[in-house]
Design an enzyme around this catalytic site. Structure first.
Site, PDB file in Angstrom:
ATOM      1  N   CYS A 103      22.627  38.619  43.728  1.00 41.60           N
ATOM      2  CA  CYS A 103      23.667  38.880  42.728  1.00 41.60           C
ATOM      3  C   CYS A 103      23.127  39.373  41.400  1.00 41.60           C
ATOM      4  O   CYS A 103      23.886  39.866  40.586  1.00 41.60           O
ATOM      5  CB  CYS A 103      24.519  37.638  42.528  1.00 41.60           C
ATOM      6  SG  CYS A 103      25.486  37.298  43.995  1.00 41.60           S
TER       7      CYS A 103
ATOM      8  N   PHE B 109      32.415  35.973  48.807  1.00 41.16           N
ATOM      9  CA  PHE B 109      31.781  37.289  48.834  1.00 41.16           C
ATOM     10  C   PHE B 109      32.685  38.382  49.405  1.00 41.16           C
ATOM     11  O   PHE B 109      33.442  38.155  50.345  1.00 41.16           O
ATOM     12  CB  PHE B 109      30.465  37.234  49.623  1.00 41.16           C
ATOM     13  CG  PHE B 109      29.411  36.405  48.948  1.00 41.16           C
ATOM     14  CD1 PHE B 109      29.025  36.674  47.652  1.00 41.16           C
ATOM     15  CD2 PHE B 109      28.824  35.336  49.606  1.00 41.16           C
ATOM     16  CE1 PHE B 109      28.071  35.905  47.008  1.00 41.16           C
ATOM     17  CE2 PHE B 109      27.860  34.560  48.976  1.00 41.16           C
ATOM     18  CZ  PHE B 109      27.488  34.843  47.675  1.00 41.16           C
TER      19      PHE B 109
ATOM     20  N   HIS C 142      28.439  38.751  35.150  1.00 38.68           N
ATOM     21  CA  HIS C 142      28.618  38.754  36.612  1.00 38.68           C
ATOM     22  C   HIS C 142      29.518  37.573  36.999  1.00 38.68           C
ATOM     23  O   HIS C 142      29.149  36.411  36.756  1.00 38.68           O
ATOM     24  CB  HIS C 142      27.261  38.626  37.311  1.00 38.68           C
ATOM     25  CG  HIS C 142      27.374  38.315  38.774  1.00 38.68           C
ATOM     26  ND1 HIS C 142      28.030  39.142  39.653  1.00 38.68           N
ATOM     27  CD2 HIS C 142      26.944  37.254  39.514  1.00 38.68           C
ATOM     28  CE1 HIS C 142      27.993  38.608  40.869  1.00 38.68           C
ATOM     29  NE2 HIS C 142      27.352  37.470  40.813  1.00 38.68           N
TER      30      HIS C 142
ATOM     31  N   ASN D  98      33.270  38.284  44.713  1.00 39.80           N
ATOM     32  CA  ASN D  98      31.878  38.443  44.286  1.00 39.80           C
ATOM     33  C   ASN D  98      31.202  39.434  45.237  1.00 39.80           C
ATOM     34  O   ASN D  98      30.927  39.095  46.390  1.00 39.80           O
ATOM     35  CB  ASN D  98      31.195  37.066  44.318  1.00 39.80           C
ATOM     36  CG  ASN D  98      29.728  37.112  43.934  1.00 39.80           C
ATOM     37  OD1 ASN D  98      29.114  38.174  43.912  1.00 39.80           O
ATOM     38  ND2 ASN D  98      29.158  35.951  43.641  1.00 39.80           N
TER      39      ASN D  98
END
Ligand SMILES: CC(C)(COP(=O)(O)OP(=O)(O)OC[C@H]1O[C@@H](n2cnc3c(N)ncnc32)[C@H](O)[C@@H]1OP(=O)(O)O)[C@@H](O)C(=O)NCCC(=O)NCCSC(=O)/C=C/c1ccc(O)cc1
Length: 386
Positions: free
Chosen positions: A167, A215, A303, A336
């Protein structure tokens, strides 16, 4: 700018810093778009796991807490029907996953990069460097060469693939692009990040529910260059300074592991707390004694690793409501997407700046934060030219 001469030749060694982002593009697979409130039903149905009622209830509880509304995926029910080995962790499936990712990852990156190049307005052959980040590169030559070929980059383009930075891969790729652009006169660096969950998809079990709930698949691309800027080139955001910090003794809390049955993710429950406890120190280091009086003086590109991570950052930095709106928006709309996510956040901030965030003037100075295995935190100070 440093310049030397060799005979009649003037050798310019450095760009005029700081480097800037000149164009941004994003893309998602169009194969499957899943609303988050249907995710658990869909996952347990396609993996024939509906008898695991307690696990499904937990998956639903997790999905409700993610702050995600929908996610895009490459893997469809048809592909799963053709590859039953992807559903059973006991069956070897790594070969099939690597083969699928070898095509899907560069193509996804191509979609994002083509948008960035079109916005930049110069031919793809003017790109001098390519930095490609993905957690799905498992062969050599790799996705960077495939992308260069798909885009028609010149044979002398300098390629670098960043594998398994997870990430923080997008943050690391931008950091590297800044250094390349500032140290090579005239360099134009294409940063590409592409991630697909097909490498880790599998039947739900006690260990993988959070990864399943979080994800998604996507790609982001940024053109980075330092001055002098050519006709039509317009710096969107200056990349002023960049640092990387590893939180000591946290290597066990976040990671991934390749197994014959696919890629396993490990996300310990302490991750949001550890990031919250360490983020201000990283910012103070990055500002090197010149930090603003209040973190609210900045705009924020964070993020969105997970909703509690954003909540903890809000709390420790005492941010006003809405400061992390771009990150929360991206989490809500896409989930994500690992390393690609930060590019979506930068794109969303750029969109909000264009509309002046509903009448509010966004600050001139900002900070970018990306987190991943290590735990590693990439921090970059940004400046938006007025
Ligand atoms: C949506 C969650 C899962 C739950 O929200 P919550 O506000 O904590 O809510 P709860 O405290 O009520 O938790 C709901 C349930 O989830 C469980 N849970 C709560 N975190 C957990 C947990 N990490 N485990 C396993 N059960 C849990 C929790 O125990 C609880 O179980 P239960 O009591 O049975 O309902 C939230 O904690 C969350 O988003 N966590 C993920 C944060 C996180 O680690 N993000 C990753 C950041 S770093 C990154 O993005 C990079 C990843 C990466 C790495 C390597 C690569 O190669 C590529 C990528």
């Amino acid at each position: 700018m440093a310049a030397r001469t060799k005979g009649k030749m003037v050798i310019r060694e450095h760009g005029e810093g700081p480097a800037a982002m000149l164009a941004i593009g994003t893309a998602n697979p169009t194969n499957l778009l899943l609303p988050q409130d249907m995710f658990a039903d869909n996952l347990f149905r396609v993996t024939k796991s509906e008898h695991l009622t307690e696990l499904k209830e937990k998956m639903n509880r997790i999905c409700q807490k993610t702050g995600i509304e929908k996610r895009h995926f490459h893997l469809t029910e048809e592909t799963l029907a053709a590859h039953p080995e992807l559903l059973d962790r006991e069956l070897p499936s790594l070969d099939a996953r690597i083969e699928m990712a070898a095509t899907a990852v560069p193509k996804l990156a191509q979609s994002a990069a083509a948008k960035a190049i079109a916005e930049w307005g110069r031919p793809a052959t003017d790109i001098t460097h390519l930095v490609f980040s993905t957690y799905s590169a498992w062969e050599a030559p790799s996705a960077d060469l495939k992308l260069a070929t798909l885009l028609g980059l010149r044979p002398t383009v300098c390629r670098t693939i960043l594998s398994l930075h997870g990430c923080y891969g997008g943050g690391r790729a931008l950091h590297l692009a800044k250094e390349l652009a500032e140290n090579n006169h005239g360099a134009r660096v294409l940063v590409a990040c592409a991630e697909t969950t097909l490498v880790c998809f599998g039947s739900p079990d006690g260990a993988n529910l959070v990864g399943h709930g979080l994800f998604g698949d996507g790609a982001g691309a940024v053109i980075v260059g330092a001055g002098p800027f050519g006709e039509g080139e317009r710096p969107l955001v200056e990349m002023v300074t960049a640092t990387q910090t590893t939180i000591p003794r946290t290597e066990h809390v976040l990671g991934m592991q390749a197994t014959a049955g696919g890629i396993d993710f490990h996300l310990a429950i302490q991750v949001p707390m550890l990031i919250g406890q360490n983020v201000e120190r990283c910012l103070l280091d990055a500002f090197d004694g010149d930090a603003p009086g209040s973190w609210n003086e900045l705009f924020w590109a964070v993020h969105p690793g997970g909703r509690p991570i954003l909540d903890n950052i809000d709390t420790v930095l005492k941010l006003e409501p809405g400061k992390l709106a771009a990150s929360r928006h991206v989490l809500r709309e896409y989930g994500n997407m690992s390393g690609a996510t930060i590019v979506f956040v930068l794109d969303e901030l750029r969109r909000r700046r264009k509309e002046e965030d509903g009448g509010h003037l966004l600050p001139e100075w900002g900070a970018m934060l990306a987190f991943g295995p290590g735990i590693t935190i990439e921090t970059m100070l940004l400046r938006s030219p007025r």
